[in-house]
Design a protein around this motif. Sequence first.
Motif, PDB file in Angstrom:
ATOM      1  N   ILE A   1      30.326 -27.724  47.093  1.00 15.58           N
ATOM      2  CA  ILE A   1      29.307 -28.736  46.806  1.00 15.58           C
ATOM      3  C   ILE A   1      29.947 -29.657  45.796  1.00 15.58           C
ATOM      4  O   ILE A   1      30.601 -29.204  44.862  1.00 15.58           O
ATOM      5  CB  ILE A   1      28.058 -28.069  46.213  1.00 15.58           C
ATOM      6  CG1 ILE A   1      27.616 -26.961  47.127  1.00 15.58           C
ATOM      7  CG2 ILE A   1      27.009 -29.076  45.981  1.00 15.58           C
ATOM      8  CD1 ILE A   1      26.265 -27.086  47.637  1.00 15.58           C
ATOM      9  N   TYR A   2      29.745 -30.935  45.976  1.00 16.43           N
ATOM     10  CA  TYR A   2      30.515 -31.906  45.213  1.00 16.43           C
ATOM     11  C   TYR A   2      30.347 -31.691  43.716  1.00 16.43           C
ATOM     12  O   TYR A   2      29.264 -31.693  43.192  1.00 16.43           O
ATOM     13  CB  TYR A   2      30.057 -33.320  45.590  1.00 16.43           C
ATOM     14  CG  TYR A   2      30.837 -34.364  44.878  1.00 16.43           C
ATOM     15  CD1 TYR A   2      32.060 -34.791  45.369  1.00 16.43           C
ATOM     16  CD2 TYR A   2      30.378 -34.895  43.684  1.00 16.43           C
ATOM     17  CE1 TYR A   2      32.781 -35.744  44.705  1.00 16.43           C
ATOM     18  CE2 TYR A   2      31.112 -35.842  43.008  1.00 16.43           C
ATOM     19  CZ  TYR A   2      32.315 -36.260  43.521  1.00 16.43           C
ATOM     20  OH  TYR A   2      33.058 -37.193  42.881  1.00 16.43           O
ATOM     21  N   GLY A   3      31.443 -31.514  43.033  1.00 14.27           N
ATOM     22  CA  GLY A   3      31.383 -31.432  41.585  1.00 14.27           C
ATOM     23  C   GLY A   3      31.000 -30.064  41.068  1.00 14.27           C
ATOM     24  O   GLY A   3      30.798 -29.890  39.879  1.00 14.27           O
ATOM     25  N   PHE A   4      30.892 -29.097  41.952  1.00 13.28           N
ATOM     26  CA  PHE A   4      30.417 -27.796  41.519  1.00 13.28           C
ATOM     27  C   PHE A   4      31.582 -26.999  40.983  1.00 13.28           C
ATOM     28  O   PHE A   4      32.392 -26.504  41.738  1.00 13.28           O
ATOM     29  CB  PHE A   4      29.821 -27.099  42.730  1.00 13.28           C
ATOM     30  CG  PHE A   4      28.831 -26.066  42.348  1.00 13.28           C
ATOM     31  CD1 PHE A   4      29.216 -24.780  42.193  1.00 13.28           C
ATOM     32  CD2 PHE A   4      27.532 -26.412  42.146  1.00 13.28           C
ATOM     33  CE1 PHE A   4      28.298 -23.825  41.857  1.00 13.28           C
ATOM     34  CE2 PHE A   4      26.609 -25.472  41.802  1.00 13.28           C
ATOM     35  CZ  PHE A   4      26.994 -24.170  41.665  1.00 13.28           C
ATOM     36  N   SER A   5      31.687 -26.859  39.689  1.00 13.55           N
ATOM     37  CA  SER A   5      32.874 -26.183  39.209  1.00 13.55           C
ATOM     38  C   SER A   5      32.554 -24.939  38.410  1.00 13.55           C
ATOM     39  O   SER A   5      33.421 -24.383  37.775  1.00 13.55           O
ATOM     40  CB  SER A   5      33.680 -27.137  38.340  1.00 13.55           C
ATOM     41  OG  SER A   5      32.843 -27.560  37.272  1.00 13.55           O
ATOM     42  N   PHE A   6      31.312 -24.526  38.419  1.00 10.31           N
ATOM     43  CA  PHE A   6      30.940 -23.324  37.690  1.00 10.31           C
ATOM     44  C   PHE A   6      31.549 -22.150  38.423  1.00 10.31           C
ATOM     45  O   PHE A   6      31.176 -21.838  39.533  1.00 10.31           O
ATOM     46  CB  PHE A   6      29.410 -23.236  37.640  1.00 10.31           C
ATOM     47  CG  PHE A   6      28.886 -22.059  36.869  1.00 10.31           C
ATOM     48  CD1 PHE A   6      27.627 -21.597  37.097  1.00 10.31           C
ATOM     49  CD2 PHE A   6      29.645 -21.426  35.899  1.00 10.31           C
ATOM     50  CE1 PHE A   6      27.110 -20.536  36.390  1.00 10.31           C
ATOM     51  CE2 PHE A   6      29.148 -20.366  35.191  1.00 10.31           C
ATOM     52  CZ  PHE A   6      27.865 -19.920  35.442  1.00 10.31           C
TER      53      PHE A   6
ATOM     54  N   PHE B   1      29.923 -19.197  40.867  1.00  9.75           N
ATOM     55  CA  PHE B   1      29.120 -19.433  42.066  1.00  9.75           C
ATOM     56  C   PHE B   1      30.048 -19.853  43.174  1.00  9.75           C
ATOM     57  O   PHE B   1      30.240 -21.034  43.398  1.00  9.75           O
ATOM     58  CB  PHE B   1      28.153 -20.603  41.806  1.00  9.75           C
ATOM     59  CG  PHE B   1      26.767 -20.180  41.465  1.00  9.75           C
ATOM     60  CD1 PHE B   1      25.737 -21.061  41.606  1.00  9.75           C
ATOM     61  CD2 PHE B   1      26.486 -18.918  41.000  1.00  9.75           C
ATOM     62  CE1 PHE B   1      24.453 -20.701  41.285  1.00  9.75           C
ATOM     63  CE2 PHE B   1      25.214 -18.538  40.671  1.00  9.75           C
ATOM     64  CZ  PHE B   1      24.190 -19.450  40.812  1.00  9.75           C
TER      65      PHE B   1
ATOM     66  N   ILE C   1      19.685 -25.580  40.496  1.00  9.19           N
ATOM     67  CA  ILE C   1      20.620 -24.490  40.778  1.00  9.19           C
ATOM     68  C   ILE C   1      21.846 -24.983  41.522  1.00  9.19           C
ATOM     69  O   ILE C   1      22.903 -24.359  41.498  1.00  9.19           O
ATOM     70  CB  ILE C   1      19.905 -23.389  41.572  1.00  9.19           C
ATOM     71  CG1 ILE C   1      20.671 -22.090  41.486  1.00  9.19           C
ATOM     72  CG2 ILE C   1      19.730 -23.746  43.011  1.00  9.19           C
ATOM     73  CD1 ILE C   1      20.207 -21.228  40.414  1.00  9.19           C
TER      74      ILE C   1
ATOM     75  N   TYR D   1      23.494 -27.751  40.926  1.00 10.21           N
ATOM     76  CA  TYR D   1      24.423 -28.528  40.115  1.00 10.21           C
ATOM     77  C   TYR D   1      24.177 -28.230  38.649  1.00 10.21           C
ATOM     78  O   TYR D   1      23.753 -29.107  37.896  1.00 10.21           O
ATOM     79  CB  TYR D   1      24.223 -30.020  40.410  1.00 10.21           C
ATOM     80  CG  TYR D   1      25.341 -30.891  39.902  1.00 10.21           C
ATOM     81  CD1 TYR D   1      25.048 -32.109  39.291  1.00 10.21           C
ATOM     82  CD2 TYR D   1      26.651 -30.521  40.035  1.00 10.21           C
ATOM     83  CE1 TYR D   1      26.057 -32.918  38.839  1.00 10.21           C
ATOM     84  CE2 TYR D   1      27.667 -31.313  39.570  1.00 10.21           C
ATOM     85  CZ  TYR D   1      27.371 -32.518  38.974  1.00 10.21           C
ATOM     86  OH  TYR D   1      28.367 -33.320  38.523  1.00 10.21           O
ATOM     87  N   PRO D   2      24.429 -27.000  38.213  1.00  6.28           N
ATOM     88  CA  PRO D   2      24.162 -26.703  36.813  1.00  6.28           C
ATOM     89  C   PRO D   2      25.285 -27.112  35.886  1.00  6.28           C
ATOM     90  O   PRO D   2      25.186 -26.924  34.688  1.00  6.28           O
ATOM     91  CB  PRO D   2      24.013 -25.179  36.811  1.00  6.28           C
ATOM     92  CG  PRO D   2      24.875 -24.734  37.902  1.00  6.28           C
ATOM     93  CD  PRO D   2      24.858 -25.803  38.938  1.00  6.28           C
ATOM     94  N   THR D   3      26.358 -27.632  36.440  1.00  8.46           N
ATOM     95  CA  THR D   3      27.555 -27.882  35.631  1.00  8.46           C
ATOM     96  C   THR D   3      27.335 -28.790  34.433  1.00  8.46           C
ATOM     97  O   THR D   3      27.794 -28.455  33.356  1.00  8.46           O
ATOM     98  CB  THR D   3      28.675 -28.460  36.497  1.00  8.46           C
ATOM     99  OG1 THR D   3      28.613 -27.867  37.756  1.00  8.46           O
ATOM    100  CG2 THR D   3      30.003 -28.182  35.863  1.00  8.46           C
TER     101      THR D   3
ATOM    102  N   HIS E   1      25.569 -26.975  31.678  1.00  7.53           N
ATOM    103  CA  HIS E   1      26.416 -25.876  31.244  1.00  7.53           C
ATOM    104  C   HIS E   1      27.505 -26.372  30.307  1.00  7.53           C
ATOM    105  O   HIS E   1      27.732 -25.834  29.222  1.00  7.53           O
ATOM    106  CB  HIS E   1      27.042 -25.269  32.492  1.00  7.53           C
ATOM    107  CG  HIS E   1      27.371 -23.835  32.336  1.00  7.53           C
ATOM    108  ND1 HIS E   1      26.431 -22.837  32.400  1.00  7.53           N
ATOM    109  CD2 HIS E   1      28.536 -23.236  32.116  1.00  7.53           C
ATOM    110  CE1 HIS E   1      27.022 -21.691  32.218  1.00  7.53           C
ATOM    111  NE2 HIS E   1      28.296 -21.891  32.046  1.00  7.53           N
TER     112      HIS E   1
END
Lengths: 487, 517
Positions: free
Chosen positions: A66-71, A74, B498, B500-502, B505
């Motif tokens: 998902i775009y930009g999802f870097s956590f 997940f 949920i 895009y929590p970045t 965070h």
Amino acid sequence: MNLISIILFLPLFGVLLLFFVPNTKTQLIRRIALNTSLLTFLISLVLWVEFDSSTARFQFLEAKAIYGFSFSSFNFLFGIDGISLFFILLTTFLIPICLLVSWTNIQMYVKEYCIAFLVLETLLIAVFSVLDLLLFYVFFESVLIPMFVIIGVWGSRERKIRAAYQFFLYTLLGSVFMLLAILLIYFQTGTTDLEVLYCSNFSETRQIFLWLAFFASFAVKVPMVPVHIWLPEAHVEAPTAGSVILAGILLKLGTYGFLRFSIPLFPFATFYFTPLIYTLSVLAIIYTSLTTLRQIDLKKIIAYSSVAHMNFVTLGLFSLNTQGVEGSLLLMLSHGLVSPALFLCIGILYDRHKTRLLRYYAGCGRTMPIFALLFVFFTMANISLPGTSSFIGEFLVLTGTYQNNSFIALLAATGMVLGAAYALWLCNRLIYGVIKPHFIHEWSDVTRREFWMLVPFVVSILWMGVYPEPFLDALHCSVSNLISQGM
Amino acid sequence: MVFSNDSLITHFPTYKTFLFDNDFQSFFPEIFLIGAAIFLLVYGVIFSTSPNKNYPLLIIPVSWLSLLACVFAFLLLLNSPIQNALLFYNTLLIDDFTTFLKALILFSSFFCIFMSLDSFKLESLNAFECILLLVFSACSMLFLVSSADFISMYLAIELQSLSFYVVAAIKRNSEFSTEAGLKYFLLGAFSSGLLLFGCSLIYGFTGVTNFSELAQIFTGGTQEILTTTTSLPACELGMVFLLVGFLFKITAVPFHMWSPDVYEGAPTPITAFFVIVPKAALFGVFLRIFLESFYDFLLPWQKILLVSSLCSMLLGSLAALSQTRIKRLLAYSSIGHVGYLLAGFACGTIEGIQALLIYLFIYIFMNINIFALLLCGMRRETLQTVPRIKFISDFSFLSKTQPILALTFTITLFSMAGIPPLAGFYSKAYLFFATMSSNLYVLAIVGVVCSVVSCFYYIRLVKIMYFEGPKNWCSFSRIPVENALTLAITLFFILFFIFYPTPLHLITHKIALTLCL
């Protein structure tokens, strides 16, 4: 595009289409939902054909960025191996059946009903194909919401609210402990990616705690004996389609969790707790089979028999040899075919007479011969008659268990006899005997829709019972890999 | 003193205070807000008592203008020329932590006033001073967050509390509201006294009131190294008094008794302000105090916070089960949420602070959503009574009359219960992760069990909305547009956080680091 993405998003695409259809065109709504789910089923068959059964690695891998999802914890990683494949097939097979079952008897909020089932389908496919522990938990829990709505809104009696509550809260309480365990795993290893976790080791005390936390969650879903009470309530109160999906897929979530997570991740604790599982499973088999003899509600009888079958499955899973695990997987699949079929038969009776109490039915075979044929066939499958799929499953399970502990196998085998007792008695009272004309006023046999709904079940049960090779082939590599990993 | 050799002229050394170089520049948001509030006060007084204009009720214009003032203050805050500074002779400071919390406070007070506009009209809360008191308290909270000294902290807390005491009793024709104000005043003044006593004990035994100087004095704690000759156990006593005052203000458990009565008695827009806005400020300043000055006293205050957090979580989930009034239920549920926040506080690690900030952020959004629903004025029993929702059973049949509203409420309730995949689940998951990684296993286990228990009464509201018929005739009206807008924004956040929590965070991580390093 990857096949898994297509299967995951096709039901959601159907939901999107349904949003634009006005509420009054119920036939169109049902047709769109049915066609979407049938298309998903066809594509999942392609998945089976394209599956490579010579390797135990995860196939059709798909990493959703998902775009930009870097956590980093997940990871939207989806993949299939031999075990997940059949559960996905079972899901996509059962959802069109669910939509077909409610073709005539759900008249209010039809659009929301179809949307709930399609969303449920996506969530279930996601549960079985996700390769990340935290995401598995998220999808595992999210399944509760559509089920709560389906049981609560379209259920058949006044007790439905209580049943929905019980279902929801029991499963939630079990699974919050699983959340704690997942967080502890994340804290120790820094990741929740499944393939990485398979290679990591936990200390023995920690494994025991983590296994117990996971057990709390899965044991409620299976369901194992002290926490099984939600199942008969939920089944009785749910609409027919709700029972079908509950018995067919949702019960398998618990055992899938055991197989995918508890056994490979915590091998020491698995050995440590095997006696516990054996005791609880045998208790459940014998106790629920005996309780079933007293029931008067048709759905409750089949619900309790589901409990017994699922505990057979856990027995096989924790025997930790190839026969046991493969047997339990086959038993899961066959139970996923037989139980929904029985619920469908009961649904047919309920549609006509609006009662599920056994007292009012007798001699149905005189006026509904085709129904009687199908019902007797499914009862024989429930008993695990040789030639049906459950026989292969139970036989392999007992073989596997016998190698570990012959006394437990002996007790479990008595469960087979008790199963025959209640199932044959039910069949006898329902189909044969003197007909009760003062209670039964509808004489019509199964309609064309109902007949063709049940035929695929007959075909698959016979196929799996007589020639299980295609199913077992796909499972071999994955199962042997899983077991050797646990060792 | 400098003696010159040949005369008796003595020169005293002079101190440059550096008061006028950068200090006022960095406090533009607060200065603007106070100026705007005073201006609006004068405007209100002059024009609402003018007989030519027929004594107009100025609460709505004053509200809109104060909303505008909040927006301008927010913009001033984000574009402030000074990012990090220690100002006003070491009594106030600015850094990323304060900027974030100030932005959160301004944002939440904006939405609180925004969604209450229609409710002021319906409940005839015609005193425009009400809004201005809220603006003054918001401004005091901005000062509170950036305080670096006990004196400035106490002054800010007093300004905030005094505004709240008055505003809780603003509905002059209701004994309920007057009683709420009186209770709040008595107990609040008492606890402020305790707070001040703690500060004075610490000042008495150390001679300083500045947070960073206290951190230098307390190095080594009470057990290991005694680097000073001050009496450290007495300072620990002072710290306990401070903690008690703090726990009172945020309605944590042994000191929570006032909150259900006050929250229920005060008019609903005021309750919304009470529940949503002060927690951010109070947690901000006390995080700074306890993690900077009293960090070496970690063991005592961690234990106290642990017990308080456990009891708050337990009480919040159990006491709300038997409530039949919605505002009391929300009061107890907010006590439960404070328990979770304290759990994050009690960890004392960077993940703990981060978990607290994330939970705070999501808590504020969820509560804005719920109060926007309560302030809708949607249900009228008879033709005479004011439309308001007082009892839980007032929600019955909402799914048939206003289905989208019912769906919104359901989603928010599921989020407050911590069901995946909504925002509340993410905040609770991260919180439990932080507590498990600090070895506070009891907190995690009790936390999850309380989560499930609290789920019960949240789901009961859903059940009432969907599955219960109405008990008597009632009429429903359209919800006002401001509430609809607020609901839409917060619902969108709750549903899709949920994925895009970045950003949240990363921001909270950076802020937690600036606090600790």
